[in-house]
Scaffold this motif. Structure first.
Motif, mmCIF file in Angstrom:
data_model
loop_
_atom_site.group_PDB
_atom_site.id
_atom_site.type_symbol
_atom_site.label_atom_id
_atom_site.label_comp_id
_atom_site.label_asym_id
_atom_site.label_seq_id
_atom_site.Cartn_x
_atom_site.Cartn_y
_atom_site.Cartn_z
ATOM 1 N N PRO A 1 0.746 -1.389 -0.027
ATOM 2 C CA PRO A 1 0.088 -0.103 -0.054
ATOM 3 C C PRO A 1 0.818 1.290 0.097
ATOM 4 C CG PRO A 1 -0.066 -1.002 2.148
ATOM 5 C CD PRO A 1 0.867 -1.942 1.134
ATOM 6 N N ARG A 2 0.477 2.156 -0.719
ATOM 7 C CA ARG A 2 0.956 3.442 -0.734
ATOM 8 C C ARG A 2 1.043 4.309 0.612
ATOM 9 N NH1 ARG A 2 0.684 6.129 -6.679
ATOM 10 N NH2 ARG A 2 1.531 4.393 -7.878
ATOM 11 N N THR A 3 2.046 4.604 1.200
ATOM 12 C CA THR A 3 2.117 5.518 2.438
ATOM 13 C C THR A 3 1.643 7.123 2.000
ATOM 14 O OG1 THR A 3 4.544 5.635 2.112
ATOM 15 C CG2 THR A 3 3.710 4.179 3.518
ATOM 16 N N LEU A 4 1.926 7.444 1.090
ATOM 17 C CA LEU A 4 1.566 8.749 0.695
ATOM 18 C C LEU A 4 1.043 8.762 -0.826
ATOM 19 C CD1 LEU A 4 4.695 11.038 1.702
ATOM 20 C CD2 LEU A 4 2.425 11.343 2.682
ATOM 21 N N SER A 5 0.050 9.634 -0.924
ATOM 22 C CA SER A 5 -0.461 9.707 -2.249
ATOM 23 C C SER A 5 0.385 10.460 -3.380
ATOM 24 C CB SER A 5 -1.947 10.406 -2.269
ATOM 25 O OG SER A 5 -2.044 11.793 -1.857
ATOM 26 N N ASN A 6 0.229 10.540 -4.509
ATOM 27 C CA ASN A 6 0.904 11.304 -5.415
ATOM 28 C C ASN A 6 0.409 12.759 -5.177
ATOM 29 O OD1 ASN A 6 2.143 8.997 -6.491
ATOM 30 N ND2 ASN A 6 1.018 9.142 -8.538
ATOM 31 N N LEU A 7 -0.539 13.140 -4.930
ATOM 32 C CA LEU A 7 -0.961 14.565 -4.374
ATOM 33 C C LEU A 7 -0.313 15.096 -3.371
ATOM 34 C CD1 LEU A 7 -4.900 14.525 -5.133
ATOM 35 C CD2 LEU A 7 -2.844 15.149 -6.749
ATOM 36 N N ASP A 8 -0.216 14.237 -2.263
ATOM 37 C CA ASP A 8 0.686 14.772 -1.080
ATOM 38 C C ASP A 8 2.174 14.951 -1.602
ATOM 39 O OD1 ASP A 8 -1.410 14.760 0.501
ATOM 40 O OD2 ASP A 8 -1.207 12.461 1.324
ATOM 41 N N ARG B 1 13.799 13.240 0.930
ATOM 42 C CA ARG B 1 14.098 13.625 2.292
ATOM 43 C C ARG B 1 12.712 14.331 3.049
ATOM 44 N NH1 ARG B 1 19.130 14.971 -0.044
ATOM 45 N NH2 ARG B 1 18.704 17.027 -0.150
ATOM 46 N N ALA B 2 12.434 15.257 1.808
ATOM 47 C CA ALA B 2 11.225 16.032 2.457
ATOM 48 C C ALA B 2 9.827 15.194 2.709
ATOM 49 C CB ALA B 2 10.787 16.835 1.132
ATOM 50 N N CYS B 3 9.708 14.217 1.891
ATOM 51 C CA CYS B 3 8.368 13.376 2.303
ATOM 52 C C CYS B 3 8.487 11.981 2.646
ATOM 53 C CB CYS B 3 7.658 13.271 1.029
ATOM 54 S SG CYS B 3 8.366 12.419 -0.538
ATOM 55 N N GLY B 4 9.743 11.521 3.029
ATOM 56 C CA GLY B 4 10.054 10.519 3.633
ATOM 57 C C GLY B 4 10.093 9.123 2.823
ATOM 58 N N LEU B 5 10.120 9.355 1.344
ATOM 59 C CA LEU B 5 10.043 8.074 0.865
ATOM 60 C C LEU B 5 11.493 7.855 -0.200
ATOM 61 C CD1 LEU B 5 6.602 8.558 -1.221
ATOM 62 C CD2 LEU B 5 7.512 7.043 0.450
ATOM 63 N N SER B 6 11.941 7.001 -0.468
ATOM 64 C CA SER B 6 13.071 6.728 -1.029
ATOM 65 C C SER B 6 12.995 7.350 -2.492
ATOM 66 C CB SER B 6 13.557 5.173 -1.322
ATOM 67 O OG SER B 6 12.563 4.491 -2.129
ATOM 68 N N PRO B 7 14.067 7.818 -3.042
ATOM 69 C CA PRO B 7 14.217 8.260 -4.332
ATOM 70 C C PRO B 7 13.822 7.244 -5.528
ATOM 71 C CG PRO B 7 16.195 9.070 -3.232
ATOM 72 C CD PRO B 7 15.502 7.914 -2.289
ATOM 73 N N ALA B 8 13.988 6.042 -5.195
ATOM 74 C CA ALA B 8 13.676 4.833 -6.159
ATOM 75 C C ALA B 8 12.360 4.950 -6.043
ATOM 76 C CB ALA B 8 14.332 3.613 -5.780
ATOM 77 N N THR B 9 11.445 5.114 -5.048
ATOM 78 C CA THR B 9 10.101 4.876 -5.216
ATOM 79 C C THR B 9 9.486 6.165 -5.823
ATOM 80 O OG1 THR B 9 10.070 3.757 -2.937
ATOM 81 C CG2 THR B 9 8.153 5.151 -3.689
ATOM 82 N N LEU B 10 10.229 7.199 -5.779
ATOM 83 C CA LEU B 10 9.619 8.526 -6.679
ATOM 84 C C LEU B 10 9.981 8.191 -7.956
ATOM 85 C CD1 LEU B 10 10.727 10.997 -3.941
ATOM 86 C CD2 LEU B 10 8.475 10.443 -4.202
#
Length: 191
Positions: free
Chosen positions: A4-11, A35-44
Motif C-alpha cells: 500500500p502507498r504510504t503517501l498519495s501522489n498529491l501529497d 528527504r522532504a516526504c520520507g520516501l526513497s528516491p527509487a520509489t519516486l
C-alpha cells in the motif's frame, strides 16, 4: 501483492511544490523530495519516471490550485468593478519579495513547457472572463477590459517588486482602484 502507498501522489506533489517555492526549480530532485516526504528516491522514480516529469506534475498540481482559488474568489466576488478588484487582490497574497521572486523562477518553468504554458493560457481566459463579468456594467467599456485589468494587475505586481515596501495586496489594490476610476471617467463611446 503490491504494497500500500504510504503517501498519495498529491501529497508528494504538494511536498515538491513546497521545495520548488522554497529553493527553486533546480533544487527539486528525487533525493531532495525523498528527504522532504520520507520516501526513497527509487520509489519516486517509479511514480514520476523522470525529473522533468516530476517537475511538470508538481507544476500542474500548482495550476490546479490556482484554478480552484480563482474559481472560489470569482464565485464570492460581486459582479461589479469592486468585485473585480477584490478578485485580483485575493490572488495577490504572495507574502514578501523573496516569495514573489522565487515564484518568477517557477513562471520561467511554465513558459518553457508547452503543457504548462497551455495551462497558463487557459487560466488567463478563465480569469479574464471572470473580470469581464464584473466589468460589463461599465457604460462604454471597451471589449477585453478584463484582459486590460489583468495586465494592470500583473504590472502592479512587478512594479511593487522593485520597491517592495508595504504589503503587495495594498499596492495592487491601490493601482487597480486607480485603473477602475480611470475607466469609469471615460465618457461612453470614447475609448
Amino acid at each position: 501483492m503490491a504494497r500500500p502507498r504510504t503517501l498519495s501522489n498529491l501529497d508528494i506533489l504538494d511536498a515538491a511544490n513546497r521545495l520548488l517555492h522554497q529553493y527553486g526549480p533546480e533544487a527539486l530532485t528525487f533525493e531532495s523530495l525523498g528527504r522532504a516526504c520520507g520516501l526513497s528516491p527509487a520509489t519516486l522514480v517509479q511514480r514520476f519516471k523522470s525529473k522533468a516529469g516530476l517537475k511538470q506534475a508538481a507544476l500542474l498540481r500548482a495550476w490546479d490550485g490556482l484554478d480552484e482559488m480563482t474559481a472560489a474568489l470569482a464565485a464570492s466576488a460581486p459582479k461589479t468593478p469592486d468585485g473585480a478588484v477584490s478578485l485580483l487582490v485575493g490572488l495577490s497574497h504572495y507574502g514578501g519579495i523573496e516569495t514573489y521572486a522565487e515564484g518568477l523562477l517557477l513562471l520561467r518553468e511554465d513558459l518553457r513547457d508547452p503543457v504548462l504554458r497551455a495551462r497558463g493560457t487557459a487560466w488567463k481566459a478563465a480569469l479574464c472572463s471572470a473580470l469581464d463579468e464584473r466589468l460589463s456594467g461599465i457604460a462604454g467599456a471597451p471589449q477585453g477590459l478584463g484582459l486590460l485589468m489583468a495586465s494592470q494587475w500583473q504590472g502592479s505586481l512587478l512594479w511593487w517588486a522593485f520597491e517592495p515596501e508595504g504589503k503587495v495586496e495594498d499596492f495592487v489594490e491601490a493601482g487597480l482602484r486607480r485603473f477602475v476610476a480611470a475607466v469609469l471617467a471615460v465618457p461612453a463611446g470614447e475609448d
